[in-house]
Design a protein around this motif. Structure first.
Motif, PDB file in Angstrom:
ATOM      1  N   LEU A  99     -15.079  -2.894   2.477  1.00  0.00           N
ATOM      2  CA  LEU A  99     -14.915  -2.301   3.805  1.00  0.00           C
ATOM      3  C   LEU A  99     -15.454  -0.876   3.844  1.00  0.00           C
ATOM      4  O   LEU A  99     -16.058  -0.460   4.833  1.00  0.00           O
ATOM      5  CB  LEU A  99     -13.441  -2.325   4.218  1.00  0.00           C
ATOM      6  N   ASP A 159     -11.313  -9.846   1.650  1.00  0.00           N
ATOM      7  CA  ASP A 159     -12.250  -8.900   1.056  1.00  0.00           C
ATOM      8  C   ASP A 159     -11.636  -8.018  -0.017  1.00  0.00           C
ATOM      9  O   ASP A 159     -12.253  -7.055  -0.458  1.00  0.00           O
ATOM     10  CB  ASP A 159     -12.898  -8.036   2.141  1.00  0.00           C
ATOM     11  N   GLY A 160     -10.428  -8.352  -0.436  1.00  0.00           N
ATOM     12  CA  GLY A 160      -9.847  -7.592  -1.523  1.00  0.00           C
ATOM     13  C   GLY A 160      -9.177  -6.307  -1.076  1.00  0.00           C
ATOM     14  O   GLY A 160      -8.582  -5.610  -1.882  1.00  0.00           O
ATOM     15  N   ASP A 161      -9.262  -5.982   0.204  1.00  0.00           N
ATOM     16  CA  ASP A 161      -8.629  -4.764   0.699  1.00  0.00           C
ATOM     17  C   ASP A 161      -7.225  -5.064   1.234  1.00  0.00           C
ATOM     18  O   ASP A 161      -7.009  -6.060   1.909  1.00  0.00           O
ATOM     19  CB  ASP A 161      -9.479  -4.117   1.796  1.00  0.00           C
ATOM     20  N   THR A 162      -6.279  -4.217   0.914  1.00  0.00           N
ATOM     21  CA  THR A 162      -4.890  -4.362   1.362  1.00  0.00           C
ATOM     22  C   THR A 162      -4.624  -3.275   2.376  1.00  0.00           C
ATOM     23  O   THR A 162      -4.765  -2.107   2.074  1.00  0.00           O
ATOM     24  CB  THR A 162      -3.941  -4.139   0.166  1.00  0.00           C
ATOM     25  N   SER A 163      -4.236  -3.650   3.576  1.00  0.00           N
ATOM     26  CA  SER A 163      -4.131  -2.626   4.611  1.00  0.00           C
ATOM     27  C   SER A 163      -2.783  -1.933   4.614  1.00  0.00           C
ATOM     28  O   SER A 163      -1.890  -2.240   3.820  1.00  0.00           O
ATOM     29  CB  SER A 163      -4.447  -3.211   5.984  1.00  0.00           C
ATOM     30  N   VAL A 164      -2.645  -0.977   5.510  1.00  0.00           N
ATOM     31  CA  VAL A 164      -1.448  -0.134   5.536  1.00  0.00           C
ATOM     32  C   VAL A 164      -0.434  -0.605   6.577  1.00  0.00           C
ATOM     33  O   VAL A 164       0.592   0.025   6.759  1.00  0.00           O
ATOM     34  CB  VAL A 164      -1.836   1.337   5.819  1.00  0.00           C
ATOM     35  N   TYR A 168     -17.167  -1.236  12.963  1.00  0.00           N
ATOM     36  CA  TYR A 168     -15.858  -1.621  13.468  1.00  0.00           C
ATOM     37  C   TYR A 168     -15.289  -0.630  14.469  1.00  0.00           C
ATOM     38  O   TYR A 168     -14.655  -1.001  15.442  1.00  0.00           O
ATOM     39  CB  TYR A 168     -14.892  -1.777  12.289  1.00  0.00           C
ATOM     40  N   GLU A 175     -13.412 -12.553   8.380  1.00  0.00           N
ATOM     41  CA  GLU A 175     -14.538 -11.952   9.095  1.00  0.00           C
ATOM     42  C   GLU A 175     -15.861 -12.502   8.587  1.00  0.00           C
ATOM     43  O   GLU A 175     -16.190 -12.367   7.417  1.00  0.00           O
ATOM     44  CB  GLU A 175     -14.485 -10.428   8.970  1.00  0.00           C
ATOM     45  N   TYR A 202     -20.125 -10.742   8.026  1.00  0.00           N
ATOM     46  CA  TYR A 202     -19.071  -9.851   7.516  1.00  0.00           C
ATOM     47  C   TYR A 202     -19.567  -8.409   7.520  1.00  0.00           C
ATOM     48  O   TYR A 202     -18.875  -7.492   7.943  1.00  0.00           O
ATOM     49  CB  TYR A 202     -18.657 -10.250   6.091  1.00  0.00           C
ATOM     50  N   VAL A 203     -20.790  -8.239   7.038  1.00  0.00           N
ATOM     51  CA  VAL A 203     -21.371  -6.896   6.975  1.00  0.00           C
ATOM     52  C   VAL A 203     -21.549  -6.333   8.382  1.00  0.00           C
ATOM     53  O   VAL A 203     -21.216  -5.185   8.659  1.00  0.00           O
ATOM     54  CB  VAL A 203     -22.709  -6.927   6.215  1.00  0.00           C
ATOM     55  N   TYR A 253      -4.026   1.406  -2.019  1.00  0.00           N
ATOM     56  CA  TYR A 253      -3.731   0.186  -2.784  1.00  0.00           C
ATOM     57  C   TYR A 253      -4.258   0.264  -4.213  1.00  0.00           C
ATOM     58  O   TYR A 253      -4.134  -0.691  -4.975  1.00  0.00           O
ATOM     59  CB  TYR A 253      -4.203  -1.082  -2.074  1.00  0.00           C
ATOM     60  N   MET A 272      -9.896  -6.905   5.765  1.00  0.00           N
ATOM     61  CA  MET A 272      -8.998  -6.041   4.991  1.00  0.00           C
ATOM     62  C   MET A 272      -7.822  -6.859   4.470  1.00  0.00           C
ATOM     63  O   MET A 272      -6.649  -6.543   4.673  1.00  0.00           O
ATOM     64  CB  MET A 272      -8.496  -4.865   5.824  1.00  0.00           C
ATOM     65  N   ILE A 316      -7.493   2.954  12.103  1.00  0.00           N
ATOM     66  CA  ILE A 316      -6.630   3.961  11.483  1.00  0.00           C
ATOM     67  C   ILE A 316      -7.078   5.350  11.912  1.00  0.00           C
ATOM     68  O   ILE A 316      -8.268   5.602  12.065  1.00  0.00           O
ATOM     69  CB  ILE A 316      -6.727   3.828   9.949  1.00  0.00           C
ATOM     70  N   ASN A 356     -18.207  -5.343   9.937  1.00  0.00           N
ATOM     71  CA  ASN A 356     -17.551  -4.193   9.329  1.00  0.00           C
ATOM     72  C   ASN A 356     -18.400  -2.938   9.268  1.00  0.00           C
ATOM     73  O   ASN A 356     -17.910  -1.870   8.936  1.00  0.00           O
ATOM     74  CB  ASN A 356     -17.039  -4.569   7.941  1.00  0.00           C
ATOM     75  N   ASN A 409       0.839  -1.201   0.000  1.00  0.00           N
ATOM     76  CA  ASN A 409       0.000   0.000   0.000  1.00  0.00           C
ATOM     77  C   ASN A 409       0.877   1.255   0.000  1.00  0.00           C
ATOM     78  O   ASN A 409       1.878   1.317   0.705  1.00  0.00           O
ATOM     79  CB  ASN A 409      -0.919  -0.008   1.232  1.00  0.00           C
TER      80      ASN A 409
END
Lengths: 400, 400
Positions: free
Chosen positions: B304, A221-226, A398, A273, A391-392, B325, A180, A116, A395, A49
């Protein structure tokens, strides 16, 4: 090779602890410390990221020389996107840990995972680090693992013992991460410890080669975290002579490391999740490596595929659709699709299949999807999970 | 310009009908016919998916010469991935329609939307086409719209009237689509009718330029289907002299077409499967057009981000993470983020904001997210929706 207990403290010369210092609500553990008795060779793989958490930035600096002695990690707060103070706080986490462990601040790596944009409460963090340093123990692996969990429901640990150069060597691992999540790297922290004697260069190569096909092939979920990182420390406390070239003994080590990373990766996908099922998506017959990844990644990421598997519905139309928009080159009139060992699509067209058999396959805890593009010889594989209402729910609130 | 009633049958010389022929369960309408009195100039924009439905393949052939007279569409079955018979069935839909309307089969376009991998029941389809042809009427726009809906909850129609070259001209539109939606094109069928006199070339340019910023900027779940098309027919029944160059009158037409396509696109996002809110994501300050799209697309697609908006949670960390990302080039220390008109992140770091005000903004039916990368002068915008439990429920059992 045997699977053994102990997680990251299974290898010789490693201690760990986990403590609750008030970063998380409801007194859950939120600060972990993992320490080697002496300096260890160190390597890491980090988020791709563009935005990088402050703790991760400090770790990137401290791991540059290839050595480290300890890792301090807080959960509940990502220490990301809070401005300069975030970097200062991460530096202080390293220096306080170093002071307590009598090592150099540059030999302490720092990790943070959680929300974050909120500054760390450093009074809490300081007391947590002091407490964690005071309670370090050679069976503290599980406690450290608990302290890095966020929305994880299952602790993710494993350790193995094998013989290298005639001597017993151990590798331990722990990980966190359940949302994420997508290659490359995710809200993922993975810590691998080993007592093997190995050159820094080979340790680095072994980790990077292994992560590519394990931790970097998990998608929730396709999200890449920092904040994502996988770190390995090798302290050389085992009695093996030392691995200095890519020989058979090196390969043995790499296989064991792959087992550790594969196990942790599958645990992460399974504990995604809201997940009710682990899904293994394999794509074969791609024209090249890149297409194999594109295809498998689009299928594993598709919310429509993931909700269908949740609903135990053999809706392979969504699988072929995802392959079709993935950008991978293939002839739509050649593609085959299997759910478990059941062929549901041959040469791009529906085949009659036993819906009852499909239901049975989809009812299991683990579901395999296989796609063959029949275009070339490249393949890839990703672990993911289904997409549920939970999941929903998880998230949608959160931060609260 | 006035917004008027009538949908696709508002312009002169268009008739439409919708009928139930048993493709869908529970006697819902599932076959639509839209026809012009005479041949019309025609243009279309089609799915970029490598896999293409059989009906869409026939339409691609039939629209090549730039003219068409009618469009026949079934819902409940995508007529995709069923082998050669699927193509034959689509051809038969065109030829039967042509026979009943006394036109050439090549002037009939065919659309299908619904489940992939199941053959059409042609006995039902044939009786549906006969019924639809017999019931064509100049106020049948709404009925046709009903017959193309699948998981849509809202009918999506609009029509406008404006003056071009001193004469009254009308544009009507209808659309379906609420899942498997992402640029470019989605499980989307959009039909635009107009009575304007315009050259084929300019009609084509007007549609393609407009779709780029409207239908191609709608994302529900990131999936691009195999059956998507937006088609425009211009039959020249209005009394305007004829648009043959890109002058002010052409621009007036394009503006009206943009209004029609924007309205339909927003209706689609708002009616996304399980959606409770329309989300408009705008990204400004990108270095180039591609980066603007990458950034806005990653944010709009992130499960997310979408679950956080569903939960009315101002979790902007997920927005910055998605930007990070996306692959767009930017300095993480410069990015600003707004939720509605509330700044939540300045120069990549948290700013204190009024959580109550954020809650109020997030409680609305429409939520705007704005990101400024401060890297250049390019911007882009996508309409999407939030991600709810209902999305999972709808998609967990779509085939059943």
């Amino acid at each position: 090779m045997n699977i053994i207990e102990g997680g990251v403290t299974a290898p010789k010369g490693f201690m760990a602890s986990g403590t609750a210092c008030g970063i998380k609500k409801d007194k859950k553990k939120d600060l972990a410390l993992i320490a080697s008795e002496g300096t260890a060779a160190a390597s890491g793989v980090f988020t791709t990221n563009t935005v990088k958490g402050h703790s991760l930035q400090v770790t990137l600096e401290h791991i540059k020389n290839g050595y480290a002695q300890a890792i301090v990690i807080n959960s509940g707060n990502a220490n990301a996107c809070v401005g300069e103070q975030g970097y200062k706080d991460a530096l202080e986490m390293a220096s306080l840990t170093a002071q307590l462990l009598h090592c150099e601040p540059e030999d302490v790596l720092v990790g943070s995972t959680g929300v974050i944009g909120t500054q760390l409460n450093m009074a809490n963090v300081r007391s947590g680090i002091r407490d964690a340093a005071a309670t370090l123990s050679t069976d503290g692996g599980h406690s450290a693992e608990e302290a890095i969990m966020t929305t994880d429901l299952m602790a993710k640990e494993i350790a193995v013992e094998l013989e290298i150069q005639g001597e017993s060597v151990r590798i331990g691992g722990m990980a966190k991460g359940s949302g994420m999540l997508h290659p490359n790297m995710a809200t993922l922290i993975g810590i691998i410890s080993t007592d093997i004697n190995i050159s820094r260069g080979l340790l680095d190569k072994a980790l990077k080669d292994t992560v590519k096909h394990t931790f970097n092939r998990v998608s929730v979920d396709g999200d890449t975290s920092v904040c994502d990182m996988v770190i390995i420390l090798a302290n050389g406390e085992a009695d093996n002579a030392g691995i200095v070239k890519e020989d058979a003994e090196y390969e043995k080590f790499v296989s064991a490391l792959a087992l550790v990373c594969t196990s942790l990766s599958r645990m992460i996908a399974k504990d995604g999740e809201g997940a009710t099922k682990l899904i293994e998506v394999t794509l074969e017959g791609a024209a090249n490596e890149e297409d194999a990844y594109k295809g498998v990644s689009a299928i594993a990421k598709s919310p429509l595929v993931k909700t269908a598997i949740y609903g135990e519905d053999a809706n392979w139309g969504r699988i072929i659709t995802a392959a079709g928009y993935s950008g991978a080159d293939f002839d739509p009139n050649l593609i085959d699709i299997f759910i478990g060992d059941l062929m549901v699509c041959r040469n791009g067209a529906a085949v009659e299949f036993d819906e009852e058999k499909a239901k049975k396959i989809l009812k299991a805890n683990e579901v395999k999807i296989k796609v063959n593009l029949k275009r070339g010889n490249f393949s890839d594989r990703i672990w993911t999970c289904d997409f549920s209402c939970d999941y929903v729910k998880i998230n949608g609130s959160y931060r609260s």
